[in-house]
Design a protein around this motif. Structure first.
Motif, PDB file in Angstrom:
ATOM      1  N   MET A 181     -24.730  14.918  63.192  1.00 55.72           N
ATOM      2  CA  MET A 181     -25.703  15.887  62.504  1.00 55.72           C
ATOM      3  C   MET A 181     -25.424  15.147  61.053  1.00 55.72           C
ATOM      4  SD  MET A 181     -27.198  17.741  64.581  1.00 55.72           S
ATOM      5  CE  MET A 181     -27.936  19.058  63.936  1.00 55.72           C
ATOM      6  N   ASP A 182     -24.563  14.539  60.914  1.00 59.13           N
ATOM      7  CA  ASP A 182     -24.457  13.975  59.356  1.00 59.13           C
ATOM      8  C   ASP A 182     -25.650  13.969  58.588  1.00 59.13           C
ATOM      9  OD1 ASP A 182     -21.760  13.975  59.818  1.00 59.13           O
ATOM     10  OD2 ASP A 182     -21.274  11.991  59.618  1.00 59.13           O
ATOM     11  N   GLY A 183     -25.842  14.496  57.298  1.00 55.63           N
ATOM     12  CA  GLY A 183     -26.779  14.507  56.400  1.00 55.63           C
ATOM     13  C   GLY A 183     -27.855  15.557  56.894  1.00 55.63           C
ATOM     14  N   MET A 186     -28.536  21.381  59.011  1.00 58.79           N
ATOM     15  CA  MET A 186     -28.200  22.086  59.988  1.00 58.79           C
ATOM     16  C   MET A 186     -26.776  22.327  60.256  1.00 58.79           C
ATOM     17  SD  MET A 186     -30.722  24.169  60.672  1.00 58.79           S
ATOM     18  CE  MET A 186     -30.078  24.929  62.384  1.00 58.79           C
ATOM     19  N   GLN A 187     -26.035  21.055  59.991  1.00 60.13           N
ATOM     20  CA  GLN A 187     -24.769  20.800  60.363  1.00 60.13           C
ATOM     21  C   GLN A 187     -23.848  21.866  59.809  1.00 60.13           C
ATOM     22  OE1 GLN A 187     -22.279  17.772  58.389  1.00 60.13           O
ATOM     23  NE2 GLN A 187     -22.271  16.720  60.533  1.00 60.13           N
ATOM     24  N   LEU A 188     -24.214  22.424  58.781  1.00 58.48           N
ATOM     25  CA  LEU A 188     -23.315  23.540  58.068  1.00 58.48           C
ATOM     26  C   LEU A 188     -23.379  24.914  58.652  1.00 58.48           C
ATOM     27  CD1 LEU A 188     -24.155  22.835  54.210  1.00 58.48           C
ATOM     28  CD2 LEU A 188     -22.044  22.250  55.389  1.00 58.48           C
ATOM     29  N   ILE A 189     -24.649  25.152  59.108  1.00 58.55           N
ATOM     30  CA  ILE A 189     -24.877  26.518  60.110  1.00 58.55           C
ATOM     31  C   ILE A 189     -24.243  26.185  61.326  1.00 58.55           C
ATOM     32  CG2 ILE A 189     -26.635  27.671  61.457  1.00 58.55           C
ATOM     33  CD1 ILE A 189     -28.751  27.072  59.121  1.00 58.55           C
ATOM     34  N   ILE A 190     -24.299  25.064  62.039  1.00 56.68           N
ATOM     35  CA  ILE A 190     -23.454  24.889  63.136  1.00 56.68           C
ATOM     36  C   ILE A 190     -21.995  25.027  63.160  1.00 56.68           C
ATOM     37  CG2 ILE A 190     -23.033  23.342  65.175  1.00 56.68           C
ATOM     38  CD1 ILE A 190     -26.197  22.335  64.861  1.00 56.68           C
ATOM     39  N   ARG A 191     -21.716  24.383  61.908  1.00 52.31           N
ATOM     40  CA  ARG A 191     -20.115  24.698  61.704  1.00 52.31           C
ATOM     41  C   ARG A 191     -19.695  26.225  61.699  1.00 52.31           C
ATOM     42  NH1 ARG A 191     -17.437  20.084  60.648  1.00 52.31           N
ATOM     43  NH2 ARG A 191     -18.392  18.389  59.682  1.00 52.31           N
ATOM     44  N   GLU A 192     -20.701  26.912  61.109  1.00 52.21           N
ATOM     45  CA  GLU A 192     -20.360  28.355  60.734  1.00 52.21           C
ATOM     46  C   GLU A 192     -20.576  29.138  62.079  1.00 52.21           C
ATOM     47  OE1 GLU A 192     -21.511  30.458  57.513  1.00 52.21           O
ATOM     48  OE2 GLU A 192     -22.275  28.679  56.377  1.00 52.21           O
TER      49      GLU A 192
END
Length: 364
Positions: A181-183, A186-192
């Motif tokens: 998901m780099d770039g 949504m990657q930040l949301i999934i991390r949270e």
């Protein structure tokens, strides 16, 4: 389903015809390929015998005979207890499955082969779901888990699948694949979501009710048939490849997530599904409190693992990304609405529907 590199079988029609005749003593008159994640499925019509599904497992899963035995036994057990699951036909030597050495372009490899009954019906994904059908779907999911609690088998422990990426017990494993998901914002949301799972779900696991999960009750694995002029009934439950030991609340979260995918009003799906589920198995307060995060977690699993699988099976991208098309949008919707607002819609909707169902015994 698994996203690790596997040898997906690629049998030709002539191989399908030969195997069906040799193993099951049946003459094939027509063959139609069916979509699959990493196995190979065929709708075969046999002379004087009717319709079946020939299921050829991928080479990796074919190594786990006990797990395959449990999946086959579970399907038969559910069918015996009134749920519309497929059943396996025995081979000419009396076995439920056969491990076959087949050349599929990777050199000779071993693949487990089963012949399953062909269930009539249309995938739920192809119709517009009414609240009543969503209610029945939640009810069926809870009934399935409750029936499997009574199942006994010497290989039952095979369902305790440690580090199984599709289990909601293993959400932190998403971290290992998140680079796909780099770039993507949504990657930040999934991390949270993963952090939320660790902090808000893991501490509650001891209070969840244990069961065996189907694990993949999506709108392509549930078949429906018309009941009257406008209503539908569930006519088939497919694909037990993601079965594992888990919890009732996991099954509910998975069903809600998948029923949202094709819905025009995705936020409204939760109410009738919860109402149907709780008509069979009421949730406790910790299970209710974890539901929102578990639905987010399932969306996250689906999106990340589908993206990873496409890198390995680019030729199968259309099928692999079925859920992801709308999944990103729905995950973002749930995240932006927030836990409090989503729970209000879900649980108030469930209460209203349960009351309506109790009074009139029917939903629109």
């Amino acid at each position: 389903m698994s996203i690790k590199k596997v040898s997906k079988p690629s049998l030709s029609n002539s191989q399908v015809t030969e195997i069906t005749a040799r193993l099951f003593g049946l003459t094939v008159s027509s063959i139609h390929p069916l979509p699959s994640y990493d196995d190979q499925n065929f709708h075969v019509v046999c002379v004087d015998a009717g319709d079946f599904v020939l299921k050829v497992m991928n080479a990796t899963d074919s190594e786990n005979m006990k797990l395959m035995e449990m999946q086959t036994h579970s399907m038969n057990f559910l069918h015996q207890n009134g749920l519309p699951a497929q059943t396996a036909l025995r081979t000419v030597t009396g076995e439920m499955m056969s491990l076959e050495e087949i050349e599929c372009g990777y050199g000779l490899q071993k693949y487990l082969v089963r012949l399953l009954t062909y269930l009539p019906g249309t995938p739920m994904a192809k119709i517009t779901c009414t609240p009543q059908l969503l209610y029945e779907t939640g009810k069926t999911a809870a009934m399935l888990d409750k029936i499997l609690l009574r199942m006994e088998h010497e290989s039952l422990s095979a369902l305790q699948r440690e580090n199984f990426i599709w289990s909601l017990s293993c959400v932190p494993l998403i971290d290992d694949y998140l680079s796909v998901m780099d770039g993507d914002p949504m990657q930040l949301i999934i991390r949270e979501v993963i952090d939320q799972y660790r902090n808000q779900v893991v501490p509650k696991l001891p209070s969840f009710h244990k069961c065996i999960n189907h694990g993949d009750l999506n709108d392509h694995n549930i078949l429906v048939e018309r009941k009257g002029s406008s209503a539908y009934k569930i006519s088939g439950i497919l694909d037990f490849g993601d079965m594992s030991s888990g919890y009732f609340i996991f099954e509910l979260a998975i069903v809600i997530m998948y029923m949202m995918i094709e819905s025009r009003n995705p936020l409204e799906v939760g109410g009738p599904v919860i109402a149907g589920f709780e008509s069979v198995f009421p949730l406790n307060s910790d299970e209710r409190d974890a539901l929102y995060t578990l639905v987010l977690s399932r969306f996250s699993q689906s999106l990340v693992y589908a993206r990873s699988a496409v890198l390995q099976q680019p030729e199968n991208e259309e099928y692999l990304m079925i859920t992801a098309k709308n999944g990103l949008r729905h995950l973002q919707l749930l995240w932006e609405k927030g836990k409090k607002e989503v729970e209000k819609v879900w649980f108030e909707g469930a209460a209203n529907i349960s009351k309506l169902n109790a009074n009139s015994n029917s939903l629109p």
